[in-house]
Write a protein that holds these residues in place. Sequence first.
Motif, mmCIF file in Angstrom:
data_model
loop_
_atom_site.group_PDB
_atom_site.id
_atom_site.type_symbol
_atom_site.label_atom_id
_atom_site.label_comp_id
_atom_site.label_asym_id
_atom_site.label_seq_id
_atom_site.Cartn_x
_atom_site.Cartn_y
_atom_site.Cartn_z
ATOM 1 N N THR A 226 0.794 -1.220 0.000
ATOM 2 C CA THR A 226 0.000 0.000 0.000
ATOM 3 C C THR A 226 0.830 1.276 0.000
ATOM 4 O OG1 THR A 226 -0.166 -0.060 2.416
ATOM 5 C CG2 THR A 226 -1.910 -1.155 1.155
ATOM 6 N N VAL A 227 2.117 1.194 0.343
ATOM 7 C CA VAL A 227 2.966 2.385 0.393
ATOM 8 C C VAL A 227 4.165 2.240 -0.544
ATOM 9 C CG1 VAL A 227 4.439 3.840 1.840
ATOM 10 C CG2 VAL A 227 2.277 2.967 2.748
ATOM 11 N N ALA A 228 4.981 1.215 -0.323
ATOM 12 C CA ALA A 228 6.261 1.121 -1.020
ATOM 13 C C ALA A 228 6.097 0.842 -2.515
ATOM 14 C CB ALA A 228 7.132 0.044 -0.372
ATOM 15 N N ILE A 229 5.272 -0.149 -2.862
ATOM 16 C CA ILE A 229 5.121 -0.489 -4.279
ATOM 17 C C ILE A 229 4.503 0.650 -5.090
ATOM 18 C CG2 ILE A 229 3.847 -1.980 -5.875
ATOM 19 C CD1 ILE A 229 4.609 -4.352 -4.213
ATOM 20 N N PRO A 230 3.406 1.302 -4.627
ATOM 21 C CA PRO A 230 2.880 2.426 -5.424
ATOM 22 C C PRO A 230 3.911 3.530 -5.670
ATOM 23 C CG PRO A 230 1.257 1.742 -3.815
ATOM 24 C CD PRO A 230 2.522 0.992 -3.494
ATOM 25 N N LEU A 231 4.645 3.916 -4.605
ATOM 26 C CA LEU A 231 5.640 4.976 -4.775
ATOM 27 C C LEU A 231 6.790 4.515 -5.673
ATOM 28 C CD1 LEU A 231 5.763 6.423 -1.144
ATOM 29 C CD2 LEU A 231 4.701 7.454 -3.154
ATOM 30 N N TRP A 232 7.221 3.272 -5.515
ATOM 31 C CA TRP A 232 8.307 2.738 -6.343
ATOM 32 C C TRP A 232 7.874 2.659 -7.807
ATOM 33 C CZ3 TRP A 232 13.372 1.634 -5.945
ATOM 34 C CH2 TRP A 232 13.957 0.784 -6.884
ATOM 35 N N LEU A 233 6.666 2.178 -8.031
ATOM 36 C CA LEU A 233 6.174 2.023 -9.398
ATOM 37 C C LEU A 233 6.133 3.372 -10.121
ATOM 38 C CD1 LEU A 233 3.225 -0.201 -10.534
ATOM 39 C CD2 LEU A 233 3.352 2.153 -11.297
ATOM 40 N N VAL A 234 5.630 4.409 -9.434
ATOM 41 C CA VAL A 234 5.498 5.721 -10.059
ATOM 42 C C VAL A 234 6.852 6.394 -10.243
ATOM 43 C CG1 VAL A 234 4.571 8.048 -9.712
ATOM 44 C CG2 VAL A 234 3.134 6.058 -9.259
ATOM 45 N N ALA A 235 7.747 6.263 -9.252
ATOM 46 C CA ALA A 235 8.994 7.029 -9.266
ATOM 47 C C ALA A 235 10.158 6.316 -9.947
ATOM 48 C CB ALA A 235 9.393 7.394 -7.835
ATOM 49 N N SER A 288 13.259 -9.013 -2.867
ATOM 50 C CA SER A 288 14.434 -9.116 -3.728
ATOM 51 C C SER A 288 14.074 -8.977 -5.201
ATOM 52 C CB SER A 288 15.139 -10.460 -3.494
ATOM 53 O OG SER A 288 15.573 -10.581 -2.150
ATOM 54 N N LEU A 289 12.821 -9.253 -5.558
ATOM 55 C CA LEU A 289 12.388 -9.136 -6.952
ATOM 56 C C LEU A 289 12.010 -7.704 -7.324
ATOM 57 C CD1 LEU A 289 10.120 -12.317 -7.312
ATOM 58 C CD2 LEU A 289 12.343 -11.931 -8.398
ATOM 59 N N ILE A 290 11.402 -6.969 -6.398
ATOM 60 C CA ILE A 290 10.859 -5.648 -6.714
ATOM 61 C C ILE A 290 11.920 -4.684 -7.247
ATOM 62 C CG2 ILE A 290 9.768 -3.596 -5.723
ATOM 63 C CD1 ILE A 290 8.228 -5.582 -3.861
ATOM 64 N N PRO A 291 13.093 -4.553 -6.610
ATOM 65 C CA PRO A 291 14.066 -3.568 -7.120
ATOM 66 C C PRO A 291 14.598 -3.894 -8.504
ATOM 67 C CG PRO A 291 15.061 -4.927 -5.411
ATOM 68 C CD PRO A 291 13.593 -5.220 -5.390
ATOM 69 N N LEU A 292 14.462 -5.146 -8.963
ATOM 70 C CA LEU A 292 14.925 -5.498 -10.308
ATOM 71 C C LEU A 292 14.087 -4.842 -11.401
ATOM 72 C CD1 LEU A 292 15.574 -9.329 -9.792
ATOM 73 C CD2 LEU A 292 17.204 -7.439 -9.558
ATOM 74 N N SER A 293 12.914 -4.282 -11.021
ATOM 75 C CA SER A 293 12.021 -3.678 -12.014
ATOM 76 C C SER A 293 12.488 -2.299 -12.461
ATOM 77 C CB SER A 293 10.598 -3.583 -11.451
ATOM 78 O OG SER A 293 10.570 -2.727 -10.311
ATOM 79 N N ALA A 294 13.408 -1.673 -11.724
ATOM 80 C CA ALA A 294 13.885 -0.337 -12.100
ATOM 81 C C ALA A 294 14.794 -0.424 -13.325
ATOM 82 C CB ALA A 294 14.639 0.297 -10.932
ATOM 83 N N GLY A 295 14.638 0.531 -14.220
ATOM 84 C CA GLY A 295 15.513 0.597 -15.388
ATOM 85 C C GLY A 295 15.248 -0.451 -16.442
ATOM 86 N N THR A 296 14.085 -1.055 -16.446
ATOM 87 C CA THR A 296 13.735 -2.086 -17.425
ATOM 88 C C THR A 296 12.560 -1.604 -18.271
ATOM 89 O OG1 THR A 296 12.189 -3.181 -15.914
ATOM 90 C CG2 THR A 296 14.485 -3.901 -15.842
ATOM 91 N N PRO A 297 12.328 -2.220 -19.446
ATOM 92 C CA PRO A 297 11.142 -1.869 -20.244
ATOM 93 C C PRO A 297 9.859 -2.069 -19.448
ATOM 94 C CG PRO A 297 12.668 -3.193 -21.525
ATOM 95 C CD PRO A 297 13.181 -3.207 -20.121
ATOM 96 N N ILE A 363 12.451 3.719 -0.994
ATOM 97 C CA ILE A 363 12.279 4.832 -1.930
ATOM 98 C C ILE A 363 13.489 5.767 -1.876
ATOM 99 C CG2 ILE A 363 10.758 6.677 -2.681
ATOM 100 C CD1 ILE A 363 9.582 3.792 -2.804
ATOM 101 N N SER A 364 13.832 6.246 -0.673
ATOM 102 C CA SER A 364 14.953 7.187 -0.579
ATOM 103 C C SER A 364 16.295 6.497 -0.839
ATOM 104 C CB SER A 364 14.959 7.832 0.810
ATOM 105 O OG SER A 364 13.768 8.559 1.031
ATOM 106 N N TRP A 365 16.530 5.333 -0.226
ATOM 107 C CA TRP A 365 17.784 4.611 -0.414
ATOM 108 C C TRP A 365 17.787 3.894 -1.759
ATOM 109 C CZ3 TRP A 365 19.959 0.453 3.482
ATOM 110 C CH2 TRP A 365 21.289 0.160 3.168
ATOM 111 N N GLY A 366 16.662 3.262 -2.080
ATOM 112 C CA GLY A 366 16.566 2.579 -3.368
ATOM 113 C C GLY A 366 16.771 1.086 -3.273
ATOM 114 N N ARG A 367 17.433 0.523 -4.252
ATOM 115 C CA ARG A 367 17.559 -0.933 -4.363
ATOM 116 C C ARG A 367 18.094 -1.611 -3.109
ATOM 117 N NH1 ARG A 367 19.728 -2.446 -10.458
ATOM 118 N NH2 ARG A 367 17.754 -2.035 -11.556
ATOM 119 N N PRO A 368 19.202 -1.147 -2.499
ATOM 120 C CA PRO A 368 19.694 -1.850 -1.300
ATOM 121 C C PRO A 368 18.665 -1.908 -0.182
ATOM 122 C CG PRO A 368 21.350 -0.309 -2.137
ATOM 123 C CD PRO A 368 20.085 -0.022 -2.881
#
Length: 414
Positions: A226-235, A288-297, A363-368
């Motif tokens: 409800t918090v992390a995924i929506p913000l990650w997906l948009v940003a 561990s799967l969610i951060p792999l979505s950044a920078g991909t098609p 969100i602020s730190w990112g992938r790690p």
Amino acid sequence: MPPLLPDAGPQRVLAASNFVYTVGSGLFLTAGVLYFTQAVHLPAGQVGLGLGIAGFLSLAVGIAVGHLADRRGARGVYATTLVVQALATAGFALADGFWPFVLAVGAATGAKAAGLAARSPLIRHFGGDRPQEFRSYLRAVTNIGISLGALLAGWVVQVDTLAAYRLLVIGNGVAFAASAAILLLLPAVGPGPAVGGPRWIALRDRPYLLLTALDGVMAIQFKVLTVAIPLWLVAATTAPRWLVAGTMLLNTVLVIALQVRAGRTIDSPAAGGSAYRRAGVAFLVSCSLIPLSAGTPAWVAATLLMTAVVVHTVGELWHSAAGFEVSFALAPQHATGQYLGVFGLGAGLAEALGPGLLIALCISWGRPGWYVAGTLFALTGLSAPLAVRWARRLRPVRQPPLETAVPSDPAGRR
């Protein structure tokens, strides 16, 4: 998949009230954070801080109101908490800055924590021979309601206008008020019998307090969806915005279909401890799967996010069923509300620490930060069986044999 309503009687009234309540909750669970960041224009950090302050303020409310429900009758107390939630949630539409936001969300969060504790004696009283199964059924119905609310929230996110976001908030408040009105059809439940001894016995039960703390840390996982995924997906991803609602819908459909079955397989405190352990591992994999979505098609990002949600939901099923069994199997019947109020402290920890923690890490730190969050869930799950064994070892000395029952949901979704 369970039917929407059970046979006529008190269980149907409880299920109907719960269903209407969760349609409103689905609206806000899916797009609430985006309302404050996109419509009110609060920075994400301030939103996390405000939610944390509200969570801390609500920590003690559940214990006091749960005890009140035990002593004064649960129906009226629960209905009152729903009315307060309706008024506080409608107040979100008037929030135009940080402190009005904190005031409104603090009142709503406190009323939610109080309502979860006050509802527990009703579930135990009207739940039949196996209240656990009725509680799992209620959670499945909860997710039917949330899925309908999430559909409407998906439209709001896609339209992305101030009027649409305000309509979302007002609809949430109306749903809470309607839920309280339906609850008045429920037969009154008298106060429990007076029992000698200390008044606040749950606060003296150290193993139960430890389980409360562990469940609270684990309950932060609800804020991932409800918090992390929506913000990650948009940003951080190129995935379409409507996928915010899609991830919630996928989660709720799986819970609707599988929660009752998962609850039937966890029928003892020991089984609950093992389920906590499995849940922690599942959350580690999903984080561990969610951060792999950044920078991909976009299609790759969407696939990774939806896969992570499936794995996360498996962990959620185990976590919820474990909480249902453990928290009430160890609670005496005459103090159900008080014990569930104490167990709700875990939900309060998740409300207070979860949003800010996940925003800072993921969100602020990112992938790690995603890997750190997953490790936290895994370590918590590994600790739970030890705490359950401690509680079972001391239980015969501390109190007579107990009936089992079921707890209320710590993130408000169960």
